[in-house]
Design a protein around this motif. Structure first.
Motif, PDB file in Angstrom:
ATOM      1  N   GLY A 112       0.812  -1.213   0.000  1.00 25.24           N
ATOM      2  CA  GLY A 112       0.000   0.000   0.000  1.00 25.24           C
ATOM      3  C   GLY A 112       0.840   1.255   0.000  1.00 25.24           C
ATOM      4  N   LEU A 113       2.011   1.204  -0.648  1.00 26.20           N
ATOM      5  CA  LEU A 113       2.833   2.404  -0.703  1.00 26.20           C
ATOM      6  C   LEU A 113       2.415   3.256  -1.890  1.00 26.20           C
ATOM      7  N   PRO A 114       2.334   4.587  -1.685  1.00 25.86           N
ATOM      8  CA  PRO A 114       2.086   5.442  -2.833  1.00 25.86           C
ATOM      9  C   PRO A 114       3.289   5.370  -3.770  1.00 25.86           C
ATOM     10  N   VAL A 128       9.421  -5.878   3.490  1.00 21.09           N
ATOM     11  CA  VAL A 128      10.818  -5.475   3.657  1.00 21.09           C
ATOM     12  C   VAL A 128      11.665  -6.737   3.822  1.00 21.09           C
ATOM     13  N   LEU A 156       1.932  12.806  -3.327  1.00 17.90           N
ATOM     14  CA  LEU A 156       2.702  12.178  -2.247  1.00 17.90           C
ATOM     15  C   LEU A 156       4.107  11.804  -2.690  1.00 17.90           C
ATOM     16  N   PHE A 209       0.475   6.622   5.236  1.00 16.46           N
ATOM     17  CA  PHE A 209       1.057   5.884   4.110  1.00 16.46           C
ATOM     18  C   PHE A 209       2.371   6.520   3.658  1.00 16.46           C
ATOM     19  N   LEU A 210       2.407   7.874   3.674  1.00 12.39           N
ATOM     20  CA  LEU A 210       3.618   8.581   3.257  1.00 12.39           C
ATOM     21  C   LEU A 210       4.790   8.222   4.156  1.00 12.39           C
ATOM     22  N   GLY A 224       5.063   5.607   5.858  1.00 10.31           N
ATOM     23  CA  GLY A 224       5.365   4.206   5.574  1.00 10.31           C
ATOM     24  C   GLY A 224       6.308   4.066   4.388  1.00 10.31           C
ATOM     25  N   LEU A 225       6.124   4.914   3.376  1.00  5.14           N
ATOM     26  CA  LEU A 225       6.997   4.867   2.195  1.00  5.14           C
ATOM     27  C   LEU A 225       8.448   5.144   2.575  1.00  5.14           C
ATOM     28  N   PHE A 233       9.896   2.218   4.562  1.00  2.00           N
ATOM     29  CA  PHE A 233      10.083   1.034   3.719  1.00  2.00           C
ATOM     30  C   PHE A 233      11.409   1.127   2.956  1.00  2.00           C
TER      31      PHE A 233
END
Lengths: 622, 290
Positions: free
Chosen positions: A364-366, A416, A492, B97-98, B100-101, B104
């Motif tokens: 669910g990463l942009p 990951v 984003l 979510f941002l 999270g990016l 990651f």
């Protein structure tokens, strides 16, 4: 070669049919029936037709059958390519079936042909076992589906879905609940919802990768189509309680599925557990749609249903990508055990970056498609959390929001681990220098899916637009507007992408000196890298109350206990739900063993049973 | 343009906040401590130095510092000080979510380094992040007016009260986790086995490290600003400045008064934050007049 070619061409032909049928299905606002075959009895009539709800599933089938066909051109057994063509055809038939008998026959054909695919490597014992478990669950589920459909048809007095939907409004509450429960059992077990998921992590990993891609990517979604068909068409409108039940089951499946996945180290089984997770997310959104519909807020219901259908398509795409990528890894490396892989980035030059896109999308990463549909699911959940209304429902929603966020975090941790351990770092085995991958048909298949994941992420309206039109027909209202949706993914990632580009350019300009990694002065070896088991250790500890981990450590001390010669470390999770299921099965076995006392083997006793039964029937029927 | 000014202000002031907090913490511990402007000097020095990475790393390790900085800048642009209308694109959910990016990519880069220490840090970071994420989302929703969407504007004009205080309490605990503070993490540690966030950056040096440090400073100030928003009057930039001084002071006190928790006691702290946040929303849902 010809067998393979025939299979692939047939698969593509089915994909073409699905794509062609999806257009009228999506454009019509009401279901249409185009073929009705005469039958000896009216109850056995076979009708085929299109319903708007089937359109997203037809699109998914078409989008995924093309790359699966391409992948099969170069990899896998030739006979599998033919079986896959049949598998796609039966799935297409389920989607266009418009009567009870047609649906049931297509459903059973789909189950059987997929069982052949699961049994591809039947010479191995665990494969035979997995096929057996799969068949048992599939047949029990099919029986439940049949009961639900026959109950509906009996009430309507007509087996065609059009007539059943017409009579749905007058269904008595008791019958409606019975239909829902049977449909939930039948479709839920096929979709892999907890606690009926146990066949899935056994069957999906042992099937060939192209079959796993379709099993996870499409077949689970066909089961969700069945659930949608019952709840939004054949037995609509459902009470609020259905929505709550689905939200609870969906949340448990999402969290449970990802927890299983995060501690698993077989790449394909881990992906299968993620299917349980994603089906859970979709079911949460379906539940919110039902809940909102029963409260009369059609805009919110439409948003939730759009999110569910979008995530359905998205999950099919990225899970197909990941399974096909795992198949390529299995083919080139000979294993999918995370502990043996490593450093594939260097030679799988196409698979590695494309697999990374799949990992980012499923997390669910942009800006990828998974982000958009998960974000929409959150929006619908939070939208349902308005301050007025039933407090119990709000608490369920709150728990679901927390569960979904936890799922997102755990999925990120899991991928990951997957990508970092399998593709990055150094190889964990000594081996000859591997060949650099060329851009062939399997790589094309991955590239096709990765581009769709990216495209649907950057331009979500491409899918959300048509979906909202379809959904508007099902729930009777346009979705709640989300003004930021068209630009959100791009907004984003604009700066992060620019930053990444700048960092790479700067590295090229100024240069980066290479030196060994810091290991406190000891020599740098591949064994010093963190392994998958080590990576998931903190999560195993934190969630020990669900995972029930067990470990074995065997130390060969040699001369000094400070410098042992060899340490063997094994860890295994028993899982709370599996443990409960095992206890339940053991209790049932004990019970049946007691019941064996009835079976004396004497003919006279059996005759007495028969007489008693007849007397009972007469007394009850009188 | 106003949004660009906001980002610029945050970027310029972020190292100052870091320097001030470090100095204050040192003084509380009766040490002289580095000058307040030291972070600027450190960044300038690192920027001129060459980058060093392990042999054979992939392009992901090269990208990670840039992605990290980009994520921090997007965070800074998303905060609702200049653009308070609902038209702001990034909302509370998208923010999760941002972040999270960024996490990651940084964790992948850490696994790419082939070192046991960076792998360990990546494992811990992802473990605790998965627990922080639900609490963070619910704490922010607890501070928001329910039913007004998920934009940052929904945090505006909500009466503080007990629910607001609980939401803030939860967020404060998460703030400690997200900015790598004692009792969860320790920015000052030089002992690899206790590192979480520092461990991720262990193999980076020179200008790449400068980018990562700048990103961490910006992210820290953004979290402080978000915490200020949850407090009464925090939407006013001047009030926010006052709150940040108070918050920075209290964090320094916490860092002095408490010892670092054992690794497997951290989840308990994070679950406490989650429960506080859930209670906060529960109070709002029940309509308890406080």
């Amino acid at each position: 070669m010809t067998l393979r070619l025939i299979g692939v061409c047939a698969t593509w032909a089915v994909a073409l049919c699905a794509a062609v049928l999806a257009v009228p299905a999506g454009l019509h606002h009401a279901p249409v029936s185009f073929v009705t075959l005469a039958a000896p009895a009216p109850a056995l009539r076979i009708a085929l037709g299109l319903t708007p709800l089937a359109a997203p599933f037809l699109v998914l089938l078409a989008l995924l059958a093309i790359p699966v066909g391409a992948w099969s051109l170069r990899r896998g057994r030739p006979i599998d390519a033919v079986l896959i063509a049949g598998f796609t055809l039966t799935m297409l038939l389920v989607l266009i079936a418009r009567s009870v008998v047609a649906f049931f026959f297509a459903w059973e054909a789909m189950s059987l042909i997929s069982a052949f695919l699961v049994a591809a490597h039947h010479e191995r014992r665990n494969v035979r076992r997995a096929t057996f478990v799969y068949l048992i669950v599939a047949q029990t589920g099919a029986a439940c589906v049949l009961v639900a459909l026959v109950l509906l048809a009996a009430w309507a007095g007509d087996p065609s879905f059009g007539a059943i939907a017409g009579a749905a409004a007058t269904l008595p509450p008791g019958l409606r609940t019975a239909v829902f429960l049977f449909a939930l059992l039948g479709f839920g077990s096929k979709a892999g919802l907890l606690p009926l998921h146990f066949w899935l992590p056994r069957a999906h990993p042992v099937a060939p990768a192209n079959a796993s891609a379709l099993l996870s990517g499409v077949m689970l979604k066909i089961a969700l189509y069945g659930l949608l068909l019952v709840t939004f068409e054949l037995a609509a409108p459902g009470p609020a309680l259905w929505g709550l039940v689905l939200i609870v089951i969906g949340t448990i499946s999402a969290v449970g599925g990802v927890l299983y996945a995060v501690v698993d180290h077989d790449l394909k089984r881990l992906l299968a557990y993620h299917s349980v997770e994603n089906v859970g997310i979709i079911v949460i959104a379906i539940g919110v749609a039902l809940l909102a519909q029963s409260h009369g807020s059609s805009a919110l219901a439409a948003l939730a249903l759009t999110a569910a259908l979008f995530h359905t398509i998205n999950h099919g795409l990225f899970k197909g990508l990941l399974f096909l990528g795992a198949g390529t890894v299995a083919d080139t490396e000979g294993t999918v055990d995370l502990e043996c892989l490593g450093g594939l980035w260097g030679h799988l030059v196409w698979t590695a970056p494309l697999f990374l896109i799949g990992c980012a999308a499923i997390t669910g990463l942009p800006p990828f498609n998974g982000f958009v549909s998960e974000w929409m699911t959150f929006q619908s959940l939070i939208g349902a959390l308005a301050p007025d209304g039933d407090v119990m429902a709000k608490l369920v929603l709150l728990g679901s929001i927390a569960g979904l966020a936890l799922t997102g975090g755990l999925a990120a941790a899991c991928f990951v681990k997957v990508f970092g351990v399998v593709f990055l770092g150094r190889s964990r085995r000594s081996r000859a220098t591997p060949q650099r991958e060329k851009f062939d048909a399997p790589a094309f298949a991955l590239a096709w899916l990765a581009s769709l994941c990216t495209l649907f992420g950057f331009v979500p309206l491409l899918v959300v637009g048509p979906l909202s039109r379809i959904v508007a027909g099902a729930v009777g209202g346009a979705p709640m507007p989300l003004p930021s949706l068209p630009v959100l993914p791009a907004a984003l990632v604009l700066l992060p992408l620019a930053g990444a580009a700048y960092a790479v350019v700067l590295a090229a300009q100024r240069g980066v000196r290479k030196a060994p990694a810091w290991t406190c002065g000891s020599p740098v070896t591949a064994a010093a890298q963190y392994t998958a088991t080590a990576f998931s250790k903190p999560l195993r500890t934190v969630f020990a109350f669900v995972l029930l981990p067990e470990r074995q450590r065997v130390v060969d001390a040699g001369a000094s206990s400070w410098f042992p010669k060899k340490i063997r470390y094994r860890t295994e999770s028993r899982y709370l739900i599996d443990e409960a299921a095992r206890r339940f099965a053991a209790a049932m076995l004990r019970l049946t063993r007691r019941a064996r006392a009835l079976q004396s083997g004497s003919l006279r006793i059996y005759l007495a049973y028969a007489v008693a039964a007849v007397v009972l029937v007469v007394v009850v029927a009188r | 343009m106003p949004a660009a000014m906001q980002v610029l202000a945050i970027v310029v002031l972020a190292p100052l906040v870091q320097g001030a907090m470090k100095r204050l913490r040192a003084r509380l511990q009766e040490k002289p401590g580095p000058p307040i402007l030291q972070p600027y000097r450190d960044l300038a020095k690192l920027w001129t130095k060459e980058a060093v990475l392990p042999e054979g790393v992939s392009i992901i390790a090269l990208c990670a510092p840039g992605v990290s900085l980009g994520v921090a800048l997007t965070f800074a642009a998303a905060l609702p000080f200049v653009d308070r209308s609902a038209g702001s694109i990034v909302d509370i959910v998208a923010l999760a979510f941002l972040l999270g990016l960024g996490r990651f990519v940084l964790a992948l880069a850490a696994l790419d380094m082939r070192s046991a220490f960076t792998g360990m840090a990546a494992s811990r970071e992802m473990t605790f992040a998965s627990l922080v994420e639900p609490a963070l989302l619910i704490a922010l929703l607890g501070g928001a007016a329910l039913g007004r969407g998920t934009s940052f504007a929904s945090l505006h004009g909500v009466p503080f009260g007990l629910a607001g205080a609980l939401a803030f309490g939860a967020f404060f605990l998460l703030l400690l986790a997200e900015t790598a503070r004692v009792p969860i993490d320790n920015q000052e540690t030089h002992y690899e086995l206790t590192m979480i966030h520092e461990g991720l950056l262990l193999e980076y040096a020179g200008w790449q490290l400068a980018m990562l440090q700048a990103a961490a400073y910006v992210r820290q100030l953004c979290f402080l600003l978000l915490a200020a928003i949850l407090l009464p009057g925090g939407f006013n930039p001047w009030a926010a400045v006052v709150w940040i001084v108070v918050l920075a002071g209290s964090i320094s006190v916490v860092e002095t008064a408490f010892a670092k928790l054992r690794l497997f006691e951290i989840p308990q702290l994070l679950v406490t934050a989650l429960l506080l946040a859930v209670t906060s929303i529960g109070l709002r849902l029940l309509g308890v007049p406080v």
